[in-house]
Enzyme design. Sequence first.
Site, PDB file in Angstrom:
ATOM      1  N   LYS A 218      39.247 -39.939  92.793  1.00 33.36           N
ATOM      2  CA  LYS A 218      38.529 -40.204  91.558  1.00 33.36           C
ATOM      3  C   LYS A 218      37.020 -40.246  91.802  1.00 33.36           C
ATOM      4  CE  LYS A 218      42.172 -40.218  89.064  1.00 33.36           C
ATOM      5  NZ  LYS A 218      42.407 -39.091  88.123  1.00 33.36           N
TER       6      LYS A 218
ATOM      7  N   ASN B  61      39.299 -47.314  87.872  1.00 36.45           N
ATOM      8  CA  ASN B  61      38.682 -48.466  88.526  1.00 36.45           C
ATOM      9  C   ASN B  61      38.908 -48.451  90.029  1.00 36.45           C
ATOM     10  OD1 ASN B  61      40.988 -50.953  88.985  1.00 36.45           O
ATOM     11  ND2 ASN B  61      41.569 -49.284  87.623  1.00 36.45           N
TER      12      ASN B  61
ATOM     13  N   TYR C 234      43.930 -42.082  96.516  1.00 35.98           N
ATOM     14  CA  TYR C 234      43.861 -41.874  95.070  1.00 35.98           C
ATOM     15  C   TYR C 234      42.472 -42.234  94.541  1.00 35.98           C
ATOM     16  CZ  TYR C 234      44.405 -43.035  90.130  1.00 35.98           C
ATOM     17  OH  TYR C 234      44.220 -43.136  88.775  1.00 35.98           O
TER      18      TYR C 234
ATOM     19  N   ASP D 199      51.102 -25.625  87.031  1.00 38.41           N
ATOM     20  CA  ASP D 199      50.486 -26.455  88.051  1.00 38.41           C
ATOM     21  C   ASP D 199      48.965 -26.347  87.945  1.00 38.41           C
ATOM     22  OD1 ASP D 199      49.422 -26.784  91.048  1.00 38.41           O
ATOM     23  OD2 ASP D 199      51.328 -27.840  90.868  1.00 38.41           O
TER      24      ASP D 199
ATOM     25  N   ARG E 187      45.728 -60.436  86.259  1.00 38.21           N
ATOM     26  CA  ARG E 187      44.637 -59.544  86.650  1.00 38.21           C
ATOM     27  C   ARG E 187      44.416 -58.458  85.603  1.00 38.21           C
ATOM     28  NH1 ARG E 187      44.586 -54.552  88.170  1.00 38.21           N
ATOM     29  NH2 ARG E 187      42.719 -53.709  89.191  1.00 38.21           N
TER      30      ARG E 187
ATOM     31  N   SER F 149      48.754 -40.170  89.929  1.00 36.80           N
ATOM     32  CA  SER F 149      48.118 -41.364  89.382  1.00 36.80           C
ATOM     33  C   SER F 149      48.379 -42.621  90.200  1.00 36.80           C
ATOM     34  CB  SER F 149      48.594 -41.594  87.943  1.00 36.80           C
ATOM     35  OG  SER F 149      50.004 -41.751  87.907  1.00 36.80           O
TER      36      SER F 149
ATOM     37  N   LEU G 200      50.187 -42.092  80.089  1.00 39.78           N
ATOM     38  CA  LEU G 200      49.001 -42.109  79.243  1.00 39.78           C
ATOM     39  C   LEU G 200      48.967 -40.887  78.337  1.00 39.78           C
ATOM     40  CD1 LEU G 200      46.386 -43.420  78.376  1.00 39.78           C
ATOM     41  CD2 LEU G 200      45.267 -42.418  80.383  1.00 39.78           C
TER      42      LEU G 200
END
Length: 281
Positions: free
Chosen positions: A154, A120, A150, A52, A188, A76, A19
Amino acid sequence: MPVPSAPRTLLLTGAAGGLGTLMRELLPQYGYTLRLLDVRPVEGARDAIVADLNDPEALREAVRGVDGVLHLAGISLESTFDKIVESNIKGTQRLYEAVRAEGGSRADGTAPRVVFASSNHAIGYTPRPRTEDGAPVVPVSTPRRPDTFYGLSKSFGEDLAQFYWDQYGVETVSVRIGSCFREPTDVRMMSVWMSPADGARLFHAALSAPDVGHTVAYGSSANTRVWWDLSSARALGYEPQDDSEVYAEKLLAEFGPLSDDNPAHRYMGGRFINDPPIWPY
């Protein structure tokens, strides 16, 4: 194409990632001068900061003088809890500390705004809505139900952003990104896909909208099959232009329609529910 009134310096963390690479290509057209940071060298960028997230001195220097931060760095995919904690939890908190300190060093006391790459997967165990049957889309206020360590990180990041706004006045837009690729790769993904061009539009809106406090917004294109409510993103000034439906014929022919017999189709988190992809490092 937007024409900004003045140059703005934007720290882009995770600049070597997938990304980050897309945004390196697209965000300069919105008038941003990018300062790049990643734990790995950034191809073609000799002046990128290689550091880092758990290096406070490097982070403090990286945010010095910037107008905003697009925080894409971190793990990610799914990984061990210990690795997720070090990168996504401790690392993000140290970045916020650097942003807070930068605000404290400025005459007006204003810290750079952060756009935090949430996901999401913070709501991964939320059942997918049957929008094809007229069911309402999922609002940003839906309770968080992370599907992995993960996704848990978030969720933490969104709470961290809220805390730094309430406690220190650091503004953040937390964008629950679906899948930002050049095109969707399965049926999906057509519901959660965000084209790279729409990603740049949304990040620009999140960086430039007035008085965001801490805002949570879903990140996807204006997909015919969208699962979630884009109203908080649109309130920032986001106007998505793309729709995954142009890929529907091809993907449905290859994969067939979604089925509740498949756990990866029953929930928002997809395969993160039952077979999460593992971070390779």
